[in-house]
Design an enzyme around this catalytic site. Sequence first.
Site, PDB file in Angstrom:
ATOM      1  CD  GLU A  53      -2.836   0.948   2.948  1.00 53.12           C
ATOM      2  OE1 GLU A  53      -3.260  -0.105   3.249  1.00 53.12           O
ATOM      3  OE2 GLU A  53      -3.547   1.732   2.324  1.00 53.12           O
ATOM      4  CG  ASN A 200      -8.965  -1.792   1.379  1.00 53.83           C
ATOM      5  OD1 ASN A 200      -8.839  -3.187   1.775  1.00 53.83           O
ATOM      6  ND2 ASN A 200      -9.333  -0.791   2.282  1.00 53.83           N
ATOM      7  CD  GLU A 201     -10.582  -2.941   6.000  1.00 55.22           C
ATOM      8  OE1 GLU A 201     -10.179  -1.433   6.107  1.00 55.22           O
ATOM      9  OE2 GLU A 201      -9.923  -4.140   6.407  1.00 55.22           O
ATOM     10  CE1 TYR A 277      -3.506  -6.517   8.545  1.00 58.15           C
ATOM     11  CE2 TYR A 277      -5.576  -5.630   8.811  1.00 58.15           C
ATOM     12  CZ  TYR A 277      -4.363  -5.786   8.113  1.00 58.15           C
ATOM     13  OH  TYR A 277      -4.365  -5.011   7.050  1.00 58.15           O
ATOM     14  CD  GLU A 333      -5.869  -4.298   4.007  1.00 58.49           C
ATOM     15  OE1 GLU A 333      -5.969  -4.383   4.839  1.00 58.49           O
ATOM     16  OE2 GLU A 333      -5.995  -3.951   2.865  1.00 58.49           O
ATOM     17  CD  GLN A 382       0.307  -2.387   4.088  1.00 58.98           C
ATOM     18  OE1 GLN A 382       1.282  -1.610   3.416  1.00 58.98           O
ATOM     19  NE2 GLN A 382      -1.157  -2.084   4.429  1.00 58.98           N
TER      20      GLN A 382
HETATM   21  O1  AHR Z   1      -2.912  -2.560   6.100  1.00 51.82           O
HETATM   22  C1  AHR Z   1      -3.209  -1.696   6.925  1.00 51.82           C
HETATM   23  C2  AHR Z   1      -5.084  -1.249   6.389  1.00 51.82           C
HETATM   24  O2  AHR Z   1      -6.116  -1.943   7.067  1.00 51.82           O
HETATM   25  C3  AHR Z   1      -5.332  -0.936   4.936  1.00 51.82           C
HETATM   26  O3  AHR Z   1      -5.474  -0.305   4.788  1.00 51.82           O
HETATM   27  C4  AHR Z   1      -7.022  -1.913   5.030  1.00 51.82           C
HETATM   28  O4  AHR Z   1      -7.339  -1.904   3.789  1.00 51.82           O
HETATM   29  C5  AHR Z   1      -6.784  -1.820   6.384  1.00 51.82           C
HETATM   30  O5  AHR Z   1      -8.061  -1.661   7.243  1.00 51.82           O
END
Ligand code: AHR
Length: 529
Positions: A53, A200-201, A277, A333, A382
């Site tokens: 990103e 995205n999201e 995550y 992600e 990332q």
């Molecule tokens: O990876 C960091 C952020 O986490 C990304 O930009 C977003 O899509 C997610 O919330």
Amino acid sequence: MEELVKGKLLFGLGLLAAILPLPVIAAENVHLSIDASKSGPRIDRNLFGQFAENLGHGLYEGIWVGPDSPIPNTRGIRKDVVAALKELKVPNVRWPGGCFADQYHWRKGIGPRDQRPATVNLAWGDVIDTNAFGTDEFMDFIQQIGSTPYVSINLGSGTPQEAAEWLEYMTAAAPTALGKERAANGRPEPYKVGFLGIGNESWDCGGAMTPEYYVSLMKVYSRFVLNMNPAQRGQDQMLKIAVGPGTPDTEWTEAVMKAWKKHTWAWDINGVSLHWYTVPNGWPPSTKSEKFGLDDYAKSLKSTLFMDDFLRKQEAVMDKYDPEKKVTLSVDEWGAWHAPLTGSNPAFLVQQNSIRDAILASLNLNIFARHADRVRMANIAQMINVLQAMILTDKEKFVLTPTYYLFKMYVPFQDATFIPVTFDAGAYTHGGVFLPRVDAIAAKTADGKLLIEITNLDAETSVAIDVDLIGITAKSATAETLTAPTVDSINTFEAPSTVVPKTAAVKLQGGKLSLTVEPRSVTVVSIEQ
Ligand code: AHR
């Protein structure tokens, strides 16, 4: 009294363990059974994708230093980073975000670099963005590392026309105005775009939309944002990934899949994304990425294992609308999100990377492999300098993280066929956190090798593994293991080889394989038949 003394002793040992290399306590035994004649789905190479990103030093400094930099580069792209990433055979790279994608206007990042406008990265720290790393630079990077682009379009603050024109700029073979503009910028041939992220999201940073509102937009973007590259009309077509869930509830997936079920010729999607995550203490992330102890270690692994439940819940919905599993669940992600490193810009999401992170990456990858019939794509967050990165840089300095080495050990699993493993994992308990002691997967490669991966989650005890090999005549076996002196061991610019893979001893005898896996380790065995 004796109990008290023992308790004090254990407590003391616990404290010591946080500072000193952990003692290796006598080995436990775990038995695995693998029938190589039974096969499951393909472990798609795209499960080993990356995410780059425009965030902090992920792109700028991490990849892009500019052609005039004293840091060795090819057309502005770091040579050390490219050489390291080539080794990982990175199947796809998701760019430019993330939250950044829904604020990105691609036109600002093409043409002569000295004429590109400066903008502000409102998604990440309000820093000035020179737009020097735009579409053509990203595509050059992709070509240098031998990967496939996964481009996320701007659904939040852009328009279908803006996104359609971006695709035309990238993929038009005919001499359209945008195709000519690309040629004038140095690239006459169209690019291939492997994957297209439709937002995205969108339930959060992508525009705080309701599922219904998103679904309406998704259809419009899917209809009009087209790949014009003639080489991508058949088998090699661009796959469209819709926004999916970021929490375990299934409302979003229901809405997207229900719409997909009724899709017509006019629009389609090939995947639904999922973001999850490892954040053991909830938001904002507070686990330390360096100088932590067993409590953080155990909690992080526990939190990671939740991925399995999360996938199951979403898969149940997808199966209802798509029993043939045409639509991929794309975990685009995932990874450990720890507290920002002291002294770093918190908006840059800078963290260290330890053997704990490599271990939790192995658990995630194993979960994906077990769900490979539906989960055919994933992107760790990332790639460089951000969150659970492969590489950390500081100007000319460069270091490969434990997670980099873990990904390297998993390269042979790309496109291998999943083989079920039967085992009783045993248990490892720390501070009231219960974990399996061992995790394992197996796969067969196209050239007939049998691969076995074994993760020893137990931070204190080595495990004696014996494997019954059925349906295969094993001729020879080699093994590589990744471990470290303590659960928080890291690689630094000054000491880059604290956590690196080493050869491990294996014994093959009468259809049985045996080896001892060290505490807090990941081991990959490769068997020739
Ligand atoms: O990876 C960091 C952020 O986490 C990304 O930009 C977003 O899509 C997610 O919330």
